[in-house]
Structures are given as C-alpha cells and as structure tokens.
Design an enzyme around this catalytic site. Structure first.
Site, PDB file in Angstrom:
ATOM      1  NE  ARG A   1     -26.089 -22.134 -10.554  1.00 30.71           N
ATOM      2  CZ  ARG A   1     -26.295 -23.346 -11.000  1.00 30.71           C
ATOM      3  NH1 ARG A   1     -25.981 -24.366 -10.119  1.00 30.71           N
ATOM      4  NH2 ARG A   1     -26.974 -23.441 -11.997  1.00 30.71           N
TER       5      ARG A   1
ATOM      6  CB  SER B   1     -27.686 -17.082 -15.775  1.00 29.89           C
ATOM      7  OG  SER B   1     -28.002 -17.907 -16.901  1.00 29.89           O
TER       8      SER B   1
ATOM      9  CD  GLU C   1     -26.291 -17.568 -11.452  1.00 33.30           C
ATOM     10  OE1 GLU C   1     -25.136 -17.930 -11.861  1.00 33.30           O
ATOM     11  OE2 GLU C   1     -27.263 -18.307 -11.873  1.00 33.30           O
TER      12      GLU C   1
END
Length: 354
Positions: free
Chosen positions: A164, A241, A342
């Site tokens: 990520r 998410s 995130e």
C-alpha cells in the site's frame, strides 16, 4: 479551463462527507494540469489532487486551496510477443479499464475488479486485492513534477512499491501529479486464483477459470462484502477497507499469538515479506468489540465487512474520525497493535495531504 469556487467535495467522495473546496478545477489534459498548478501558485492556494474520491476522508472544513481533479482520458493498447501494453489516462475509471483488459483476454489485473476510483490513484497506494497488486503489471508512470514544472516518467523500479505504498505517498508525497500509467499484461494469460475466497469459489471446477470468470467471481465476492459502490446500498457508502492489515515481525506475531491463545483464540495470518506475517485487521476489529453492523450515531461498521466504516446518512467527518480513533484505541489496548488507516485525510490541519 474553468475555475469554480466553494464547491462541495462530499459528492466527489464515496464516503459522502466533507466541506467545500475554496477553488475547484477539472483538468482534461497535461496542459490544463500545468495551468491549474500555475493558478494555485499565483493565488498562494494549497493544492490537492483529487482522483476518484474512493480513498479519502475530507474534513468538514473542506480544502482551503485548489482541488485539482485529474480527468485525463484515453486508453491506447498494442500487442507484442504475448504482452499487451495499455497506456491509460489518469482520469479513466479503474474498473472500466479492468473490464476492457478482460475483454481483450489479458491477465494481470482481473483480481482488482470492482475497486472504485481512477487509474491515476492506483500507483500511489499500490492498490491490491485478492492476491494481486498493480505494481506487478505497471510499466511506467507519467507524472508532472510540481517542483520543476516538467513532465517526468517513472519506471516501475523507481516507484518504490511496497504494501500500500509507493514514492508517491511516502518520500515524494505531494510532489508529483500522475498523468498516465502504462501497464504490461499477458495476452491469453492464466487468471490468478491463489486467494482463499477465489479458490473456494472455483472449487470443483475441473478446468482453469478464464480471466472473465475470475472478474465475475471477484465482483460477486466484493458485492457480498458491500465492497462495490451500489446506489441505495447503505453499506457501500464507505472508503473501502478503512484500516491496513498489520504486517508484523515474527517476534511481534508470537506475542500476538500468545495474547490470542490466552483468550482461547487462534489468530489467522499470512506470509508477508521475509520473516514477517500479515494479520487480518478485520479479525482484530471484530475481536475488540466491533461486530459487523455496529453503529454509533450516523456512522458504523458495514453489516458485511468489518473493515468498512460507513456513513449511515448525515455523518460528518468529525464523527468518522472519532469512530476511527475509538476502534484504534480498543484494538491497541488488548492486542498491542496500532491499526493504520488506509484513506487519505484531506483538510485536517495546515499540512497538505495527498
């Protein structure tokens, strides 16, 4: 190019929260991106680059400067020696692009079906799902360097891809505007079904599934978890998410295992990098008092996926932040693991975020 003023940002995000942008512009070309950047500089307006709005939490105060929505379009492709090369404008819809790739019988991003947002946003966070990451197929990333005003092309090796992460959201955060991305995909390649949910879906199939079948399966699985943006589905009004899956060292994972065992629980994990284990953040959330469907005020957790914080209707960014803080605290206290969020926080404090 038309500069608008005091434009509400909530409609541009999948969470549906956030105040107005002082200035707002949609750029259809690299030249318009340059023009917008020049406007921001001349007006001493902090710049925020907006993609598909699927991974953002915008403050209730909004953004005090210029929000630049990159809407560069165009998908060009060519084939050579079993590889299909796609050059894609940053403003193209990611899932529309995946659909086109699958229609061309190309493998490499079929497991990334159904992810909202734009193509330009995918390299920033090295988007991944169901056993694939975009870094596996990205060839080059064409950018505008805000420091020099020049276009600069990044090879895959220069992007610093990790879980990520990339240079675009770490060491070079806020420096580059992504204009186009080139992908190298395998024509008539084999679809990937290494992820558990996909293996379960195709159990009993006596042949290898096609990329089209894998795409359909991923869309079905994502829908079952409210991870598809569908009008009228309250559980899909989210940023996807909300927390990253923690990546722990072997020693850290052993400590976590012991804590779980003391409660009569066994914590699932997956191999990550060398000598590391990835732990499902959803498991930690659910075993810290937050069941699917939990709500408080206007915010809550999806009824279908424990990692999705949802706007139940009328939520403010402040409410979402308070709820996020509560989850992080209640996970960290018993488990000793701090969950990282995130979504990018926009307009919180004086520092520009990307």
């Amino acid at each position: 190019m038309q500069i608008q003023e005091n434009v509400p940002l909530a409609p541009f995000t999948t969470l549906g929260v956030g105040g107005p942008a002082r200035f707002f512009v949609e750029a259809l070309s690299a030249e318009e991106v340059l023009e917008a950047v020049a406007f921001a500089k001349s007006n001493h307006a902090p710049l925020f680059v907006l993609g598909g709005g699927s991974n953002l939490l915008v403050s209730d105060a909004g953004w005090p400067g210029l929000v630049l929505k990159v809407a560069i379009a165009g998908i060009n492709h060519r084939h050579g020696h079993g590889t299909a090369y796609f050059d894609v404008g940053a403003g193209e819809s990611w899932d529309d692009f995946v659909a086109i790739v699958v229609q061309h019988h190309c493998a490499g991003i079929e497991c990334l079906s159904g992810i909202p947002g734009s193509v330009g946003g995918t390299p920033v966070q090295n988007v991944g799902a169901y056993g694939q990451e975009v870094s596996e197929t990205i060839g080059t990333v064409a950018t505008l360097d805000l420091q020099t005003g020049q276009e600069e092309e990044f090879e895959k090796e220069d992007c610093g891809f990790g879980y990520r992460t990339s240079v675009f959201n770490t060491s070079a955060r806020g420096r580059y505007v992504i204009l186009r991305v080139t992908f190298a995909l395998v024509h008539d390649g084999e679809a990937r079904i290494g992820y558990g949910d996909l293996q379960k879906h195709f159990a009993g199939l006596e042949r290898k599934p096609t990329v089209a079948e894998v795409r359909a399966a991923v869309l079905e699985i994502r829908a079952s978890k409210a991870m598809l943006i569908r009008p009228g589905d309250e559980d899909s009004k989210s940023a996807g998410s909300f927390f990253k899956n923690p990546v722990l060292s072997e020693a850290e994972f052993e400590v976590l295992q012991k804590k779980a065992a003391a409660r009569g629980l066994e914590i699932p994990s997956y191999p990550a990098l060398a000598s590391q284990r990835k732990v499902p953040a959803a498991w930690l959330v659910e075993h810290s008092g937050f069941a699917k469907g939990y709500s408080t005020g206007h915010v809550g957790i999806s009824r279908k996926h424990a990692l999705a914080i949802v706007n139940r209707g009328g939520a403010t960014a402040a409410e979402i932040v308070r709820f996020k803080d509560e989850i992080q605290q209640r996970v960290e206290e018993p488990w000793g693991v701090r969950l990282e969020m995130e979504p990018v926080m926009v307009g919180f404090g004086a520092v520009a975020s990307r």
